[in-house]
Write an enzyme that holds these catalytic residues in place. Structure first.
Site, short mmCIF file in Angstrom:
data_model
loop_
_atom_site.label_atom_id
_atom_site.label_comp_id
_atom_site.label_asym_id
_atom_site.label_seq_id
_atom_site.Cartn_x
_atom_site.Cartn_y
_atom_site.Cartn_z
CG ASN A 1 -7.61 -2.28 -6.06
OD1 ASN A 1 -6.67 -3.05 -5.86
ND2 ASN A 1 -7.95 -1.32 -5.19
CG ASP B 1 -2.10 0.87 1.12
OD1 ASP B 1 -2.31 1.42 0.02
OD2 ASP B 1 -2.83 1.04 2.11
C1 FPP Z 1 -1.44 0.13 -3.62
O1 FPP Z 1 -1.05 1.46 -3.73
C2 FPP Z 1 -0.87 -0.71 -4.69
C3 FPP Z 1 -1.54 -1.25 -5.77
C4 FPP Z 1 -2.98 -1.03 -6.00
C5 FPP Z 1 -0.91 -2.07 -6.82
C6 FPP Z 1 0.36 -2.71 -6.40
C7 FPP Z 1 0.95 -3.60 -7.42
C8 FPP Z 1 2.27 -3.78 -7.53
C9 FPP Z 1 3.25 -3.07 -6.72
C10 FPP Z 1 2.88 -4.74 -8.52
C11 FPP Z 1 2.23 -6.05 -8.75
C12 FPP Z 1 2.90 -6.76 -9.86
C13 FPP Z 1 2.40 -7.82 -10.58
C14 FPP Z 1 3.19 -8.37 -11.68
C15 FPP Z 1 1.08 -8.45 -10.28
P1 FPP Z 1 -2.19 2.59 -3.78
O2 FPP Z 1 -2.38 2.98 -5.21
O3 FPP Z 1 -3.42 2.08 -3.10
O4 FPP Z 1 -1.52 3.73 -2.97
P2 FPP Z 1 -2.28 4.89 -2.18
O5 FPP Z 1 -3.06 4.21 -1.08
O6 FPP Z 1 -1.16 5.72 -1.66
O7 FPP Z 1 -3.15 5.59 -3.18
#
Ligand code: FPP
Length: 263
Positions: free
Chosen positions: A85, A37
């Site tokens: 999501n 996160d």
């Molecule tokens: C949360 O940050 C993260 C995600 C929604 C996606 C995470 C995915 C990866 C790091 C890579 C996965 C790779 C593969 C190949 C499946 P957020 O966007 O919720 O952050 P925020 O809460 O600060 O907005």
């Protein structure tokens, strides 16, 4: 290129607060699970767009995969995309799906070199074609690997997973393959996406949020939680060691008495 092929070289030169001698390598969690996160906030704090945060998050995941292999972790799972999501703006969803496909192709040689077996938790049949094809290729090309299992939760929601398990079990009962009296915890566990994998012993959530967000609700019954304010793109091998050292300092009772009281 730096040699990172052994535990000693990969974890050379730790920061001052980490005492590598304090790490008990015989008590590494069998299954570590990461709720990744804070990619968006990491990017915003640097004046970058959210996509850059996700790209940086992928670099972190790569480092954590290698770290877990060097630590002989059996299963590393990571929450990449939840059933909720899809509510994000379409452009961000599309970017994430494209990034997943692109990264996965790029990282497949690493997964092969490290003998990692990939499994997916969640319904990947609902993903865009590009992503689905690449994931299916990864599944088949790593199927016979005998090293660490990398379980990527994509289009995953724990309640949907439990409802799906109930349907699978009901269908077996209806087909006469299973008696109602024989439905026990093992039958349920074996009907989840995680069938055959040990439950997570350590769940890490980055960016300070204290929520489970519909993640592995059944499987985390006895997991230890480690919550760090660090945003996922800054979560590196040393942060992982801090989490494992904290885990090793916990008194895990599983509803019984502590080891000390028991003795
Ligand atoms: C949360 O940050 C993260 C995600 C929604 C996606 C995470 C995915 C990866 C790091 C890579 C996965 C790779 C593969 C190949 C499946 P957020 O966007 O919720 O952050 P925020 O809460 O600060 O907005």
């Amino acid at each position: 290129m730096d040699d990172d092929s052994t535990f000693e070289t990969f974890f050379a030169n730790p920061p001052e607060d980490i005492d590598l001698d304090a790490l008990d390598r015989t008590r590494i969690p069998r299954h570590i699970s990461c709720i990744m996160d804070g990619n968006g906030r990491w990017a915003t704090a640097r004046g970058l767009n959210r996509g850059e945060g996700h790209r940086a998050g992928i670099v972190s995941l790569r480092e954590i995969i290698t770290a877990c292999v060097r630590l002989d972790v059996e299963v590393l799972s990571a929450y990449a995309f939840s059933t909720e999501n899809w509510k994000r703006p379409e452009a961000e969803v599309n970017l994430l799906m494209h990034l997943f496909a692109q990264t996965f192709i790029q990282e497949l040689p690493l997964l092969k070199r490290e003998n990692v077996r990939v499994v997916f938790l969640g319904d990947i049949s609902a993903l865009p074609l590009e992503t689905r094809e690449v994931f299916e290729r990864g599944l088949s090309e790593t199927r016979d690997h005998t090293g660490m299992v990398l379980a990527l939760a994509v289009n995953y929601g724990a309640r949907a997973e439990i409802a799906r398990a109930a349907k699978l079990i009901a269908a077996r009962v209806a087909a006469g393959e299973l008696a109602v009296e024989d439905i026990d915890e093992d039958v349920v566990a074996n009907s989840l996406y995680t069938a055959g994998l040990p439950d997570p012993e350590l769940v890490v959530r980055t960016s300070g949020e204290m929520r489970l967000s519909n993640y592995l609700l059944w499987q985390v019954a006895y997991a230890e939680f480690y919550i760090t304010p660090t945003y996922w793109p800054d979560f590196n091998r040393w942060e992982l060691l801090r989490a494992i050292l904290a885990f090793q300092g916990r008194d895990r009772r599983f509803g019984g008495l502590s080891q000390k009281e028991d003795a």
